[in-house]
Design a protein around this motif. Structure first.
Motif, PDB file in Angstrom:
ATOM      1  N   GLN A 239      -1.365  12.387  -2.859  1.00 24.82           N
ATOM      2  CA  GLN A 239      -2.657  12.845  -3.356  1.00 24.82           C
ATOM      3  C   GLN A 239      -3.806  12.159  -2.619  1.00 24.82           C
ATOM      4  N   ILE A 240      -3.612  10.890  -2.296  1.00 26.58           N
ATOM      5  CA  ILE A 240      -4.671  10.133  -1.615  1.00 26.58           C
ATOM      6  C   ILE A 240      -4.785  10.536  -0.145  1.00 26.58           C
ATOM      7  N   THR A 241      -3.637  10.661   0.529  1.00 28.27           N
ATOM      8  CA  THR A 241      -3.650  10.884   1.987  1.00 28.27           C
ATOM      9  C   THR A 241      -3.520  12.338   2.398  1.00 28.27           C
ATOM     10  N   GLY A 242      -3.000  13.168   1.514  1.00 28.22           N
ATOM     11  CA  GLY A 242      -2.739  14.556   1.873  1.00 28.22           C
ATOM     12  C   GLY A 242      -1.468  14.737   2.683  1.00 28.22           C
ATOM     13  N   ARG A 243      -0.665  13.682   2.821  1.00 23.88           N
ATOM     14  CA  ARG A 243       0.540  13.769   3.651  1.00 23.88           C
ATOM     15  C   ARG A 243       1.782  14.083   2.821  1.00 23.88           C
ATOM     16  N   PRO A 244       2.747  14.826   3.402  1.00 22.86           N
ATOM     17  CA  PRO A 244       4.001  15.100   2.701  1.00 22.86           C
ATOM     18  C   PRO A 244       4.835  13.830   2.580  1.00 22.86           C
ATOM     19  N   VAL A 245       5.846  13.891   1.742  1.00 22.06           N
ATOM     20  CA  VAL A 245       6.598  12.695   1.375  1.00 22.06           C
ATOM     21  C   VAL A 245       7.172  11.952   2.572  1.00 22.06           C
ATOM     22  N   ARG A 246       7.640  12.652   3.578  1.00 26.60           N
ATOM     23  CA  ARG A 246       8.280  12.012   4.726  1.00 26.60           C
ATOM     24  C   ARG A 246       7.287  11.284   5.623  1.00 26.60           C
ATOM     25  N   HIS A 247       6.009  11.509   5.416  1.00 21.82           N
ATOM     26  CA  HIS A 247       4.983  10.914   6.283  1.00 21.82           C
ATOM     27  C   HIS A 247       4.067   9.958   5.513  1.00 21.82           C
ATOM     28  N   ARG A 248       4.642   9.268   4.545  1.00 21.42           N
ATOM     29  CA  ARG A 248       3.853   8.336   3.735  1.00 21.42           C
ATOM     30  C   ARG A 248       4.247   6.880   3.989  1.00 21.42           C
ATOM     31  N   ARG A 249       4.865   6.606   5.127  1.00 18.93           N
ATOM     32  CA  ARG A 249       5.319   5.240   5.409  1.00 18.93           C
ATOM     33  C   ARG A 249       4.140   4.277   5.506  1.00 18.93           C
ATOM     34  N   THR A 250       3.100   4.669   6.223  1.00 19.20           N
ATOM     35  CA  THR A 250       1.941   3.788   6.379  1.00 19.20           C
ATOM     36  C   THR A 250       1.268   3.539   5.039  1.00 19.20           C
ATOM     37  N   ALA A 251       1.066   4.596   4.277  1.00 18.23           N
ATOM     38  CA  ALA A 251       0.444   4.445   2.955  1.00 18.23           C
ATOM     39  C   ALA A 251       1.310   3.591   2.039  1.00 18.23           C
ATOM     40  N   SER A 252       2.631   3.739   2.140  1.00 20.84           N
ATOM     41  CA  SER A 252       3.533   2.952   1.306  1.00 20.84           C
ATOM     42  C   SER A 252       3.455   1.465   1.640  1.00 20.84           C
ATOM     43  N   ALA A 253       3.447   1.146   2.937  1.00 16.22           N
ATOM     44  CA  ALA A 253       3.348  -0.255   3.339  1.00 16.22           C
ATOM     45  C   ALA A 253       2.010  -0.857   2.925  1.00 16.22           C
ATOM     46  N   THR A 254       0.948  -0.060   3.031  1.00 18.34           N
ATOM     47  CA  THR A 254      -0.374  -0.529   2.608  1.00 18.34           C
ATOM     48  C   THR A 254      -0.389  -0.804   1.106  1.00 18.34           C
ATOM     49  N   ALA A 255       0.168   0.120   0.340  1.00 19.50           N
ATOM     50  CA  ALA A 255       0.215  -0.062  -1.110  1.00 19.50           C
ATOM     51  C   ALA A 255       1.040  -1.296  -1.484  1.00 19.50           C
ATOM     52  N   ALA A 256       2.111  -1.547  -0.739  1.00 16.89           N
ATOM     53  CA  ALA A 256       2.942  -2.719  -1.006  1.00 16.89           C
ATOM     54  C   ALA A 256       2.145  -4.004  -0.803  1.00 16.89           C
ATOM     55  N   VAL A 257       1.375  -4.076   0.278  1.00 15.83           N
ATOM     56  CA  VAL A 257       0.554  -5.262   0.542  1.00 15.83           C
ATOM     57  C   VAL A 257      -0.473  -5.449  -0.569  1.00 15.83           C
ATOM     58  N   LEU A 258      -1.124  -4.372  -0.977  1.00  8.32           N
ATOM     59  CA  LEU A 258      -2.116  -4.462  -2.050  1.00  8.32           C
ATOM     60  C   LEU A 258      -1.478  -4.928  -3.357  1.00  8.32           C
ATOM     61  N   ALA A 259      -0.269  -4.465  -3.615  1.00 10.52           N
ATOM     62  CA  ALA A 259       0.424  -4.886  -4.840  1.00 10.52           C
ATOM     63  C   ALA A 259       0.758  -6.371  -4.798  1.00 10.52           C
ATOM     64  N   VAL A 260       1.231  -6.854  -3.655  1.00  7.78           N
ATOM     65  CA  VAL A 260       1.549  -8.281  -3.527  1.00  7.78           C
ATOM     66  C   VAL A 260       0.291  -9.119  -3.708  1.00  7.78           C
ATOM     67  N   GLN A 261      -0.812  -8.672  -3.139  1.00 11.60           N
ATOM     68  CA  GLN A 261      -2.067  -9.406  -3.293  1.00 11.60           C
ATOM     69  C   GLN A 261      -2.486  -9.504  -4.758  1.00 11.60           C
ATOM     70  N   ARG A 262      -2.028  -8.577  -5.577  1.00 12.30           N
ATOM     71  CA  ARG A 262      -2.399  -8.557  -6.998  1.00 12.30           C
ATOM     72  C   ARG A 262      -1.302  -9.113  -7.896  1.00 12.30           C
ATOM     73  N   GLY A 263      -0.264  -9.682  -7.302  1.00  5.08           N
ATOM     74  CA  GLY A 263       0.719 -10.386  -8.103  1.00  5.08           C
ATOM     75  C   GLY A 263       2.113  -9.807  -8.158  1.00  5.08           C
ATOM     76  N   ALA A 264       2.359  -8.677  -7.497  1.00  5.90           N
ATOM     77  CA  ALA A 264       3.714  -8.123  -7.499  1.00  5.90           C
ATOM     78  C   ALA A 264       4.662  -9.067  -6.774  1.00  5.90           C
ATOM     79  N   ARG A 265       5.863  -9.202  -7.286  1.00  8.77           N
ATOM     80  CA  ARG A 265       6.863 -10.092  -6.704  1.00  8.77           C
ATOM     81  C   ARG A 265       7.957  -9.323  -5.978  1.00  8.77           C
TER      82      ARG A 265
END
Length: 292
Positions: A239-265
């Motif tokens: 929804q954020i990027t407009g990309r299909p599921v197979r092309h969300r690697r960059t967005a996924s890695a970005t979201a992972a970093v943001l989650a770690v910065q906010r306390g995800a383990r």
């Protein structure tokens, strides 16, 4: 179908002890996804063959996964739950082979007590339950098995969860639900040291709900337990990027970093190598001392 009574458990306690200790380590831990299903939203059917599922799990371990999460039920919106025998046949042989081939702990992604017991007998060191041990016998099974558990928040069921989900206060309601589940686990004899919580991104949430939960992960951290997040390739990123599921690697890695910065383990991901690289950059930056 595999006869679980004939399975040989591979050094279960040392694996469980190592995993329990690692869950308390402040460093992020990557949980690689192996979906042994025909209909998962991202990779349905690609690992339905046992050999392919084992090969994927070993590849994820080589890429840096600290946990390999094996699931036999798709929980995408609108999915149907397989029968118990079908779920057992999907996951038990894969778990047994993985635990013989790698020292990386294996988690079973299931809500059923029968599957939990068979999976741990096959060598699984953790239970990852999107229904937070609410199914019949699940809490008792988890307590008796003595392995770590992950409790996920989900509104409704996979078949219904995305039909107009509503909250008065999504963060408060998710935290309250998880607190109640943690308390029930404690009453059943599951120690806090064996419990992980997951806010359930995409499990009965709109994009706005998901973003609010991501921004508010520190609030969830007030439970004092490790937080697992599953943002990888999710619809919210589409929804954020407009990309299909197979092309969300960059967005996924970005979201992972943001989650770690906010306390995800713990990060439950499809793309272990890409996420690992992103976290290495974050770690390198965190080690820099900025002159004042």
């Amino acid at each position: 179908m595999t006869n679980t009574s004939e399975l040989v458990t591979t050094e279960p306690k040392p694996r469980v002890d190592r995993l329990t200790q690692r869950l308390r380590d402040p460093r992020p831990l990557l949980c690689g996804i192996v979906n042994v299903t025909p209909d998962s939203f991202s990779d349905g059917g690609s690992c339905l063959d046992h050999a392919a599922a084992v090969a994927r799990g070993l590849r994820l371990a080589d890429e840096g996964a600290g946990i390999i999460d094996v699931g036999g039920e798709s929980t995408r919106p609108g999915s149907r739950q397989p029968g118990v025998a079908e779920e057992l046949e999907r996951v038990v042989p894969v778990i047994e082979r993985l635990t013989r081939a790698t020292s990386v702990p294996v988690s079973v992604d299931t809500s059923r007590a029968e599957v939990m017991r068979a999976a741990v007998a096959a060598g699984a060191s953790m239970i990852n339950d999107v229904r937070a041990l609410q199914e019949p016998g699940a809490v008792r099974a988890a307590a008796e098995l003595g392995v770590p558990v992950c409790l996920t928040h989900m509104l409704g069921s996979p078949a219904t969860m995305q039909r107009d989900p509503r909250y008065d206060d999504v963060v408060g309601e998710v935290v309250a639900f998880l607190r109640r589940r943690v308390e029930e686990c404690s009453e059943a004899g599951i120690p806090d040291g064996h419990v992980v919580v997951d806010p359930g991104f995409g499990f009965g949430k709109t994009l706005e709900h998901n973003l609010e939960l991501l921004a508010s992960l520190p609030t969830l951290g007030q439970l004092g337990l490790p937080i697992m997040v599953g943002l990888s390739r999710k619809a919210m990123l589409g929804q954020i990027t407009g990309r299909p599921v197979r092309h969300r690697r960059t967005a996924s890695a970005t979201a992972a970093v943001l989650a770690v910065q906010r306390g995800a383990r713990i990060l439950r991901v499809h793309d272990v190598a890409a996420t690992s690289d992103a976290l290495k950059v974050l770690d390198a930056l965190a080690s820099v001392e900025v002159p004042r």
